[in-house]
Motif scaffolding. Structure first.
Motif, PDB file in Angstrom:
ATOM      1  N   LEU A  73       0.642  -1.749  -0.193  1.00  0.00           N
ATOM      2  CA  LEU A  73      -0.001   0.150   0.018  1.00  0.00           C
ATOM      3  C   LEU A  73       1.094   1.544  -0.024  1.00  0.00           C
ATOM      4  O   LEU A  73       0.620   2.413  -0.466  1.00  0.00           O
ATOM      5  CB  LEU A  73      -0.440   0.398   0.999  1.00  0.00           C
ATOM      6  N   ALA A  74       2.529   1.298   0.490  1.00  0.00           N
ATOM      7  CA  ALA A  74       3.146   2.361   0.449  1.00  0.00           C
ATOM      8  C   ALA A  74       3.702   2.498  -0.969  1.00  0.00           C
ATOM      9  O   ALA A  74       3.604   4.304  -1.475  1.00  0.00           O
ATOM     10  CB  ALA A  74       4.500   2.282   1.230  1.00  0.00           C
ATOM     11  N   GLN A  75       3.230   1.616  -1.415  1.00  0.00           N
ATOM     12  CA  GLN A  75       3.979   2.149  -3.297  1.00  0.00           C
ATOM     13  C   GLN A  75       2.741   2.359  -3.883  1.00  0.00           C
ATOM     14  O   GLN A  75       2.487   3.752  -4.873  1.00  0.00           O
ATOM     15  CB  GLN A  75       4.072   0.989  -3.937  1.00  0.00           C
ATOM     16  N   ILE A  76       1.632   2.109  -3.458  1.00  0.00           N
ATOM     17  CA  ILE A  76       0.147   2.781  -4.134  1.00  0.00           C
ATOM     18  C   ILE A  76       0.084   4.171  -3.129  1.00  0.00           C
ATOM     19  O   ILE A  76      -0.245   5.111  -4.341  1.00  0.00           O
ATOM     20  CB  ILE A  76      -0.878   1.770  -4.327  1.00  0.00           C
ATOM     21  N   GLU A 114       5.858  14.221   9.689  1.00  0.00           N
ATOM     22  CA  GLU A 114       6.202  12.849  10.146  1.00  0.00           C
ATOM     23  C   GLU A 114       5.069  12.354   9.863  1.00  0.00           C
ATOM     24  O   GLU A 114       5.164  10.953  10.370  1.00  0.00           O
ATOM     25  CB  GLU A 114       6.690  13.616  11.689  1.00  0.00           C
ATOM     26  N   ALA A 115       4.406  12.533   9.982  1.00  0.00           N
ATOM     27  CA  ALA A 115       2.631  11.821   9.901  1.00  0.00           C
ATOM     28  C   ALA A 115       3.143  10.968   8.820  1.00  0.00           C
ATOM     29  O   ALA A 115       2.436   9.549   8.551  1.00  0.00           O
ATOM     30  CB  ALA A 115       1.144  12.632  10.129  1.00  0.00           C
ATOM     31  N   GLU A 116       3.347  11.706   7.421  1.00  0.00           N
ATOM     32  CA  GLU A 116       3.426  10.918   6.258  1.00  0.00           C
ATOM     33  C   GLU A 116       4.406   9.941   6.339  1.00  0.00           C
ATOM     34  O   GLU A 116       4.305   8.420   6.053  1.00  0.00           O
ATOM     35  CB  GLU A 116       4.140  11.713   5.025  1.00  0.00           C
ATOM     36  N   ILE A 117       5.629  10.191   7.215  1.00  0.00           N
ATOM     37  CA  ILE A 117       6.755   9.310   7.609  1.00  0.00           C
ATOM     38  C   ILE A 117       6.173   7.761   8.418  1.00  0.00           C
ATOM     39  O   ILE A 117       6.189   6.563   7.565  1.00  0.00           O
ATOM     40  CB  ILE A 117       7.761   9.663   8.271  1.00  0.00           C
ATOM     41  N   HIS A 118       5.343   8.160   8.993  1.00  0.00           N
ATOM     42  CA  HIS A 118       4.793   6.979   9.622  1.00  0.00           C
ATOM     43  C   HIS A 118       3.483   6.456   9.051  1.00  0.00           C
ATOM     44  O   HIS A 118       3.523   4.836   9.215  1.00  0.00           O
ATOM     45  CB  HIS A 118       4.550   7.199  10.596  1.00  0.00           C
ATOM     46  N   LEU A 119       2.875   7.232   8.674  1.00  0.00           N
ATOM     47  CA  LEU A 119       1.851   6.053   7.574  1.00  0.00           C
ATOM     48  C   LEU A 119       2.344   5.214   6.167  1.00  0.00           C
ATOM     49  O   LEU A 119       2.118   4.527   5.823  1.00  0.00           O
ATOM     50  CB  LEU A 119       1.259   7.333   6.667  1.00  0.00           C
ATOM     51  N   GLU A 120       3.680   5.432   5.671  1.00  0.00           N
ATOM     52  CA  GLU A 120       4.468   5.108   4.444  1.00  0.00           C
ATOM     53  C   GLU A 120       4.799   4.172   5.209  1.00  0.00           C
ATOM     54  O   GLU A 120       4.899   2.946   4.903  1.00  0.00           O
ATOM     55  CB  GLU A 120       4.702   5.912   4.190  1.00  0.00           C
ATOM     56  N   LYS A 121       5.366   4.351   6.135  1.00  0.00           N
ATOM     57  CA  LYS A 121       5.453   2.783   6.810  1.00  0.00           C
ATOM     58  C   LYS A 121       5.137   1.842   7.629  1.00  0.00           C
ATOM     59  O   LYS A 121       5.291   0.358   6.716  1.00  0.00           O
ATOM     60  CB  LYS A 121       7.179   3.559   8.634  1.00  0.00           C
ATOM     61  N   TYR A 122       4.049   1.965   7.712  1.00  0.00           N
ATOM     62  CA  TYR A 122       2.871   1.908   8.073  1.00  0.00           C
ATOM     63  C   TYR A 122       1.990   0.363   7.653  1.00  0.00           C
ATOM     64  O   TYR A 122       1.962  -0.814   6.840  1.00  0.00           O
ATOM     65  CB  TYR A 122       1.557   2.226   9.005  1.00  0.00           C
ATOM     66  N   LEU A 123       1.898   1.342   6.031  1.00  0.00           N
ATOM     67  CA  LEU A 123       1.882   0.886   4.410  1.00  0.00           C
ATOM     68  C   LEU A 123       2.695   0.072   3.906  1.00  0.00           C
ATOM     69  O   LEU A 123       2.147  -0.710   3.300  1.00  0.00           O
ATOM     70  CB  LEU A 123       1.357   2.119   4.114  1.00  0.00           C
ATOM     71  N   SER A 124       3.544   0.204   4.075  1.00  0.00           N
ATOM     72  CA  SER A 124       4.617  -0.570   3.568  1.00  0.00           C
ATOM     73  C   SER A 124       4.414  -2.804   3.809  1.00  0.00           C
ATOM     74  O   SER A 124       5.117  -3.270   3.671  1.00  0.00           O
ATOM     75  CB  SER A 124       5.898  -0.717   3.932  1.00  0.00           C
ATOM     76  N   ASN A 125       3.998  -2.321   5.453  1.00  0.00           N
ATOM     77  CA  ASN A 125       3.719  -3.987   5.657  1.00  0.00           C
ATOM     78  C   ASN A 125       2.457  -4.803   5.308  1.00  0.00           C
ATOM     79  O   ASN A 125       1.865  -5.549   6.073  1.00  0.00           O
ATOM     80  CB  ASN A 125       3.229  -3.321   7.211  1.00  0.00           C
ATOM     81  N   VAL A 126       1.466  -4.133   4.529  1.00  0.00           N
ATOM     82  CA  VAL A 126      -0.175  -4.392   4.225  1.00  0.00           C
ATOM     83  C   VAL A 126       0.732  -4.482   2.457  1.00  0.00           C
ATOM     84  O   VAL A 126       0.946  -3.560   1.728  1.00  0.00           O
ATOM     85  CB  VAL A 126      -0.999  -3.029   4.094  1.00  0.00           C
TER      86      VAL A 126
END
Length: 142
Positions: A73-76, A114-126
C-alpha cells in the motif's frame, strides 16, 4: 489522504480477485462505484508504475502486472496520493508579530511530514494479497 488511493487499492484487489486478473474500466468502475473515466485516470498512474498493463480493443482492459504479494500500500500511496496528508491551506500569517500566527504553519508542516513518514512505514507492511485475504475472511453483508 485522497479517494484516489482507496480507488487504486480497491481496483488492484479486484483485479487480483478475478480468475484471469483482467477487467475493463467499466467493470472496475461498477465494482468500485465510480465512473470509468476516473478509473482510467487512476489506472494510468498504476500502469506507469508497473502495477498493471493494458490490452487495447475489444476484450481489452487492465491486467494485474505485478505479483500481489509484492505490491504494498505504500507503493500505491506514493503512486497516487503522496503528499496529500498536508492540507493545501494553512492557518496563521508568517508576517504577524504573534509567535503563534507567525510559526504555526512551520510547526504544522513538520507534524504532517512526520505523519506521512509513519503512514508510509505502516502501509509498507500491507500488501494487495493480504487485503484480498481479509476481504475473503470478512462476513458478507449480503
Amino acid at each position: 489522504m485522497n479517494s484516489e488511493f482507496t480507488i487504486a487499492v480497491h481496483s488492484l484487489v479486484y483485479l487480483f480477485y478475478l480468475p484471469d486478473h483482467m477487467a475493463s474500466s467499466e467493470s472496475i468502475a461498477k465494482n468500485v462505484s465510480t465512473n470509468p473515466a476516473r478509473i482510467r485516470k487512476i489506472m494510468s498512474s498504476l500502469r506507469k508504475k508497473g502495477f498493471v498493463r493494458t490490452k487495447e480493443g475489444i476484450g481489452g482492459g487492465y491486467f494485474l502486472q505485478a505479483h500481489p504479494d509484492e505490491i504494498t500500500l505504500a507503493q500505491i500511496y506514493r503512486s497516487v496520493s503522496c503528499g496529500t496528508i498536508k492540507p493545501s491551506w494553512s492557518t496563521g500569517d508568517p508576517a504577524e508579530a504573534c509567535p503563534v500566527s507567525s510559526n504555526i504553519q512551520i510547526v504544522m508542516d513538520t507534524v504532517f511530514d512526520e505523519a506521512e513518514i509513519h503512514l508510509e512505514k505502516y502501509l509498507s507492511n500491507v500488501t494487495i494479497s493480504s487485503l484480498l485475504q481479509k476481504v475473503k475472511e470478512s462476513p458478507s453483508k449480503v
